[in-house]
Design an enzyme around this catalytic site. Structure first.
Site, mmCIF file in Angstrom:
data_model
loop_
_atom_site.group_PDB
_atom_site.id
_atom_site.type_symbol
_atom_site.label_atom_id
_atom_site.label_comp_id
_atom_site.label_asym_id
_atom_site.label_seq_id
_atom_site.Cartn_x
_atom_site.Cartn_y
_atom_site.Cartn_z
ATOM 1 C CB SER A 67 -0.926 0.009 1.216
ATOM 2 O OG SER A 67 -0.173 -0.115 2.406
ATOM 3 C CG ASN A 154 -3.404 -4.577 13.351
ATOM 4 O OD1 ASN A 154 -2.922 -4.485 12.219
ATOM 5 N ND2 ASN A 154 -3.762 -5.742 13.879
ATOM 6 C CB THR A 199 -41.759 26.075 -6.657
ATOM 7 O OG1 THR A 199 -42.897 26.554 -7.380
ATOM 8 C CG2 THR A 199 -41.530 26.956 -5.441
ATOM 9 C CG HIS A 200 -43.020 22.644 -9.282
ATOM 10 N ND1 HIS A 200 -43.291 21.346 -8.898
ATOM 11 C CD2 HIS A 200 -43.654 23.432 -8.373
ATOM 12 C CE1 HIS A 200 -44.077 21.348 -7.823
ATOM 13 N NE2 HIS A 200 -44.305 22.609 -7.486
ATOM 14 C CB SER A 322 -16.793 24.005 -28.746
ATOM 15 O OG SER A 322 -16.903 23.162 -29.876
ATOM 16 C CE LYS A 328 -21.305 24.512 -27.008
ATOM 17 N NZ LYS A 328 -22.466 24.274 -26.218
ATOM 18 C CG ASN A 330 -19.097 24.397 -23.602
ATOM 19 O OD1 ASN A 330 -20.173 24.892 -23.923
ATOM 20 N ND2 ASN A 330 -18.337 23.714 -24.436
ATOM 21 C CD GLU A 335 -20.889 20.979 -18.371
ATOM 22 O OE1 GLU A 335 -21.818 20.625 -19.087
ATOM 23 O OE2 GLU A 335 -19.778 21.320 -18.826
ATOM 24 C CE1 TYR A 362 -5.864 -3.229 9.303
ATOM 25 C CE2 TYR A 362 -4.960 -5.426 8.986
ATOM 26 C CZ TYR A 362 -5.128 -4.133 8.552
ATOM 27 O OH TYR A 362 -4.564 -3.726 7.363
ATOM 28 C CD GLN A 367 -2.751 -2.328 2.627
ATOM 29 O OE1 GLN A 367 -1.956 -2.505 3.525
ATOM 30 N NE2 GLN A 367 -2.663 -2.952 1.464
ATOM 31 C CE LYS A 370 -3.852 3.077 4.859
ATOM 32 N NZ LYS A 370 -4.782 2.249 5.664
HETATM 33 N N1 ARG Z 1 -0.953 -1.147 5.659
HETATM 34 C C1 ARG Z 1 -1.880 -1.631 6.644
HETATM 35 C C2 ARG Z 1 -3.189 -0.864 6.521
HETATM 36 O O1 ARG Z 1 -3.179 0.182 5.954
HETATM 37 C C3 ARG Z 1 -1.325 -1.436 8.006
HETATM 38 C C4 ARG Z 1 -1.826 -2.413 9.006
HETATM 39 C C5 ARG Z 1 -1.277 -3.739 8.712
HETATM 40 N N2 ARG Z 1 -1.653 -4.668 9.711
HETATM 41 C C6 ARG Z 1 -1.563 -5.964 9.482
HETATM 42 N N3 ARG Z 1 -1.960 -6.746 10.445
HETATM 43 N N4 ARG Z 1 -1.169 -6.461 8.371
HETATM 44 O O2 ARG Z 1 -4.217 -1.279 6.957
#
Ligand code: ARG
Length: 502
Positions: A67, A154, A199-200, A322, A328, A330, A335, A362, A367, A370
């Protein structure tokens, strides 16, 4: 070997080809990369838990598992958390003062390196936590191994991510304030500007543009309070929950919570501490609601900028042209804000679905939290900044707005109200009489003011020429002085109050 995630699909396909007896690969990838070409010795396995392993992970395992590409954004929080942790370990006599000092110094060096862009990503080191710890070992040697006493990744990731999301809430709040400030300035400028209220999407009654803009100030104010509320709830420190059960070391969780600025002290249950992602979901929920409001404003800008409306002109800086139609202009930014509002809901949904079936505590599923939150945060920043820029620089076409406000018999309610006030007519009857006036005006091809006094009194003799006072759009908005109403005086008072609250 390492394998990029783009190649994984080819590798999987090759598994089928190999089974069918044709091992050769046109794309230069080895089928072995998938399963058998792995580090063969315990040495080659991850040095941080290699003791139990005989071989390292396959290249694809590394690719799906790592990660670092995403969570490197947590490096500041990770180092901050580690420094607080080691200071506490030293104070509690769990590590020596010398080791703690060396660890702290090494962590500061790493922070300086990373700030310099010198983080070297290595998939074998999975995530930011192992990158920092491994670098620490390179810098200070074996004493680095004492940092992870009474801690697990964790609770480490839980505290890092909470710190990050807390900061994200504060950033969202500041950006919301910026947009609100821009809206207040335009609302003040246009406290008297008349536009149709709908309204509407049918012309309903005249309102002031300032009042309309202030409606968004209300929405965004509630959004700010949602971020603030979420921030208050997430303000507890999970560090010290360790893997899931707490630790046998005599740690001081109050101390680390305080050092890391968690006003609510340490979290109370170790299992919950490492498996809770409510805080990230609440952040996404607040983001979603903000996005929803921004999307409504964006939608109005898009409609208002269209030629049939012509209420606003977007400046060059917020428009695109455009490639084929030279005329144009835009409203692309608006949007895209409208589109991204969908992404916020998708982010909330995505993380909710990751979490909903997870047993305590956990699981690696978490993971994936994020990437979802980081993307939403970046998009929210873009949306708020774009909307602020557009609000600040839009040109409002007052003549078009006023003309539209005057269309569609928008002061019919004012006529009915006048009959109630001046003639003592029950409102339902006044509604009926006014309906007849609208019908007559429509047949004559004029607005209500275009009916003569004689025509009006022929419909109902209680209508006198005094009614003229209420039939203009200016008179209409000026009369709406009830609390929260659209009268210019109210708008000015609302702006003053909102500025004070800001
Ligand atoms: N990279 C892991 C996460 O973002 C960190 C925690 C990892 N814990 C484990 N028991 N493998 O969740």
């Amino acid at each position: 070997m390492t394998v990029s995630r783009r190649d994984a699909i080819k590798l999987a396909a090759m598994g089928g080809a190999v089974a069918a007896g044709c091992g050769a690969s046109a794309n230069g990838l080895s089928a072995q990369a998938m399963s058998s070409e792995t580090p063969k010795t315990a040495d080659a396995a991850n040095s941080l838990w290699g003791g139990r392993f005989g071989a390292g992970p396959s290249a694809i395992m590394q690719e799906i598992n790592a990660s670092i590409g995403v969570d490197k954004r947590l490096w500041r929080q990770d180092i901050q958390g580690s420094r607080a942790h080691v200071a506490m370990l030293a104070k509690q006599g769990i590590v020596s003062a010398e080791d703690a000092a060396a660890i702290d110094k090494g962590l500061q060096q790493i922070a300086a390196e990373y700030a310099d862009g010198k983080l070297v990503e290595n998939l074998a080191l999975e995530d930011i936590h192992l990158h920092v710890e491994t670098r620490l070992k390179e810098i200070i040697g074996p004493a680095a191994g004492r940092l992870h006493t009474a801690r697990s990744r964790n609770d480490q990731v839980a505290v890092d991510f909470r710190l990050w999301v807390k900061a994200a809430c504060a950033e969202a709040d500041l950006a919301l304030k910026g947009l609100i400030t821009a809206l207040l300035a335009r609302a003040e400028e246009h406290a008297d500007t008349i536009m149709p209220g709908f309204t509407h999407l049918q012309v309903a009654q005249p309102v002031t543009l300032g009042h309309h803009l202030m409606a968004y100030v209300e929405m965004l104010g509630r959004d700010r309070s949602r971020f603030a509320d979420a921030m208050k709830r997430m303000d507890e420190c999970p560090l010290g929950a360790a893997a899931l059960a707490g630790t046998s070391f005599p740690i001081d969780r109050q101390m680390t919570a305080k050092a890391l600025g968690f006003a609510g002290g340490p979290t109370r249950n170790s299992l919950d501490s490492v498996s809770d992602r409510d805080f990230a979901l609440e952040y996404l929920a607040a983001t979603h609601m903000t996005g929803l409001h921004l999307s409504r404003l964006a939608e109005e800008m898009i409609i208002w900028a269209s030629q049939p409306f012509g209420f606003i002109t977007l400046p060059d800086a917020w428009s695109t042209g455009s490639s084929i139609m030279p005329q144009k202009r835009n409203p692309d930014a608006a949007e895209l804000v409208r589109a991204k509002a969908g992404q916020f809901l998708a982010a909330f949904t995505r993380l909710s679905v990751v979490m909903k079936g997870l047993p305590l505590a956990y699981s690696k599923d978490m993971q994936d939290d994020k990437v979802t939150v980081f993307a939403a945060h970046d998009d929210l920043g873009l949306c708020l900044a774009s909307m602020m820029g557009m609000v600040q620089t839009i040109t409002f076409n007052k003549a078009k707005m006023r003309a539209a406000a005057n269309s569609g018999f928008s002061t019919a309610t004012d006529l009915a109200d006048w009959l109630v006030r001046a003639g003592g007519v029950p409102f339902r009857e006044a509604h009926e009489i006014t309906g007849k006036c609208v019908k007559a005006a429509e047949a004559k091809g004029t607005d209500l003011n275009g009916l003569t006094d004689a025509e009006l009194s022929a419909i109902d003799k209680r209508i006198t020429k005094a009614v003229r006072d209420v039939l203009s759009v200016e008179a209409s908005v000026a009369s709406r002085t009830s609390f929260g109403g659209t009268a210019p005086a109210n708008v000015r008072a609302a702006i003053t109050a909102a500025r004070k609250a800001l």
